[in-house]
Design an enzyme around this catalytic site. Structure first.
Site, short mmCIF file in Angstrom:
data_model
loop_
_atom_site.label_atom_id
_atom_site.label_comp_id
_atom_site.label_asym_id
_atom_site.label_seq_id
_atom_site.Cartn_x
_atom_site.Cartn_y
_atom_site.Cartn_z
CE1 TYR A 35 -3.26 -2.92 0.90
CE2 TYR A 35 -4.56 -0.93 1.21
CZ TYR A 35 -4.49 -2.29 1.02
OH TYR A 35 -5.63 -3.03 0.96
CG ASP B 28 -8.00 -4.99 1.84
OD1 ASP B 28 -8.96 -4.48 2.46
OD2 ASP B 28 -7.94 -5.02 0.60
CG ASP C 175 -13.66 -7.14 2.62
OD1 ASP C 175 -13.47 -6.43 3.63
OD2 ASP C 175 -14.14 -6.68 1.56
#
Ligand code: NAD
Ligand code: IPM
Ligand code: MN
Length: 370
Positions: free
Chosen positions: A146, A252, A256
């Site tokens: 990121y 991440d 989810d």
């Protein structure tokens, strides 16, 4: 009276709908406790971009700088609408990542939690989900792919290329592993280290540092699991997990998946902890597909409020009350549409009705005596 300054960034999509339930709860908590929340709204995300030309305006930065904690809704546009904003100004790159970097919120705690009374929400069969799930993803939040160096261009052969680096320093890895070990000590005494050291050098360094940190926590049992296998085990046997620590991108994706095994992303709150300031946001996005309809599930947002009460406002007992109140709304047969399919003949209620029912449930809870 004890006062906490809270910056409130409602953001885009369902952000404003769920954030107004969060502020409703905070105002109600003020009536039950000797506490004041000094709430300041600020523009953030695509909404801010269209109004001011930047996703993270200077005024918002100032409000956040002065706040004791930040409560954030959701940001982001649909795939199509995103194209209306230049790539680097889009709310993810232009606001959210800069905020994470500014406050160095390196530890992202994402509980994957369904109490036994709500286990029926999971799409997993009863013999797999059993009496619910209680795992905690600890995601490194300010390093890795990121935040690594990025280049896009044309190479010598005239072809477009992209170069995106995965960068970590040993200090960045050590501090988040510390949080993982500390949480494991407070919980069940074991830690799953999720990595990909069979391919990624970043995971080789990560694991080297883990062995060093482990020396400080001799009582904690560490299980190593490759990230791809971890994805499978989460589906086939989620109860094997308690605290799971991992780098940014793995966290991440697996968080989810956590929402998937609970039954909705609307059940995934989170806390983003920095050395001086923390911010709180649901793990899910702006859900453009349901925005503006008043049907979003505010549980993840309200759970993020509960995490803020505990971690930034020293209000553990009221945080527990809020968790219990939110769960009781479901237990008493109400649900938002995202969970209705797997419900037990529930009455389907709106975002605001869910918030109202949480207030009613909260009033049945004893007021904490401080
Ligand atoms: P999403 O999380 O917004 O939605 C995925 C699915 O889950 C959708 O079907 C949505 O309706 C549902 N969902 C999510 N939250 C829900 C809730 N509270 N109640 C009921 N249903 C809910 O993911 P996406 O569609 O991939 O992304 C949409 C936008 O959100 C993108 O622009 C993305 O970058 C952004 N995003 C922002 C954040 C954040 O603000 N931290 C997090 C993730 C994604
Ligand atoms: C999340 C989101 C963000 C992330 C995006 C919106 C930048 O998906 O908080 O999980 O990838 O970290
Ligand atoms: Mn995500």
């Amino acid at each position: 009276m004890q006062t906490y300054k809270i910056a409130v960034l409602s953001g885009d999509g369902i952000g404003p709908e769920i954030t107004s339930e969060a502020t409703k709860i905070l105002r109600h908590i003020e009536t039950r406790n000797a506490i004041r929340f000094d709430l300041t709204d600020a523009l953030f995300g695509a909404t801010a971009y269209f109004e001011t030309g930047t996703s993270f305006p200077k005024e918002t930065i100032e409000i956040c700088d002065q706040a004791d904690a930040i409560l954030k809704g959701t940001i982001g546009l649909s795939h199509e609408d995103s194209k209306k904003i230049p790539v680097d100004d889009q709310p993810e790159r232009g606001a959210l990542l800069p905020m994470r970097r500014r406050y160095d919120t390196y530890a992202n705690l994402r509980p994957v939690y369904l109490p036994p009374s709500l286990a029926h929400f999971s799409p997993l069969r009863p013999e797999i989900i059993g009496a619910g799930i209680d795992a905690l993803i600890v995601r490194e939040l300010v390093g890795g792919l990121y935040f690594g160096h990025k280049t896009m261009g044309i190479n010598d052969d005239g072809k477009r290329f992209v170069h995106e680096q995965l960068e970590y320093t040993e200090d960045q890895i050590r501090r988040v592993l510390h949080i993982g070990f500390e949480l494991a000590s407070k919980r069940k005494g074991y830690l799953h280290n999720v990595h990909k050291s069979n391919v990624l050098k970043s995971s080789v360094l990560w694991n080297e540092i883990l062995e060093e940190v482990q020396l400080e926590f001799p009582d904690i049992k560490v299980e190593h699991v490759l990230v791809d296998a971890a994805a499978t085990y989460l589906c086939l046997d989620p109860s094997r997990f308690d605290v799971m620590v991992m780098e940014n991108m793995f966290g991440d994706i697996l968080s989810d998946q956590g929402g998937g095994i609970l039954g909705s992303l609307g059940l995934m709150p989170s806390a983003c902890i920095g050395p001086e300031k923390s911010y709180y946001e649901p793990s899910h996005g702006s859900a453009p597909d349901i925005a503006g309809k008043g049907i979003a599930n505010p549980y993840a947002m309200l759970g993020s409020v509960a995490m803020m009460l505990e971690m930034s406002c020293n209000m553990d007992a009221e945080a527990t009350n809020l968790w219990n109140a939110m769960q009781n709304v479901f237990v008493h047969g109400f649900t938002t549409p995202d969970l209705a399919r797997r419900g037990k003949a529930e009455s389907v209620i709106s975002t605001a009705e869910f918030g109202d029912k949480v207030l009613e449930e909260l009033d049945r809870m004893p007021v904490p005596q401080n």
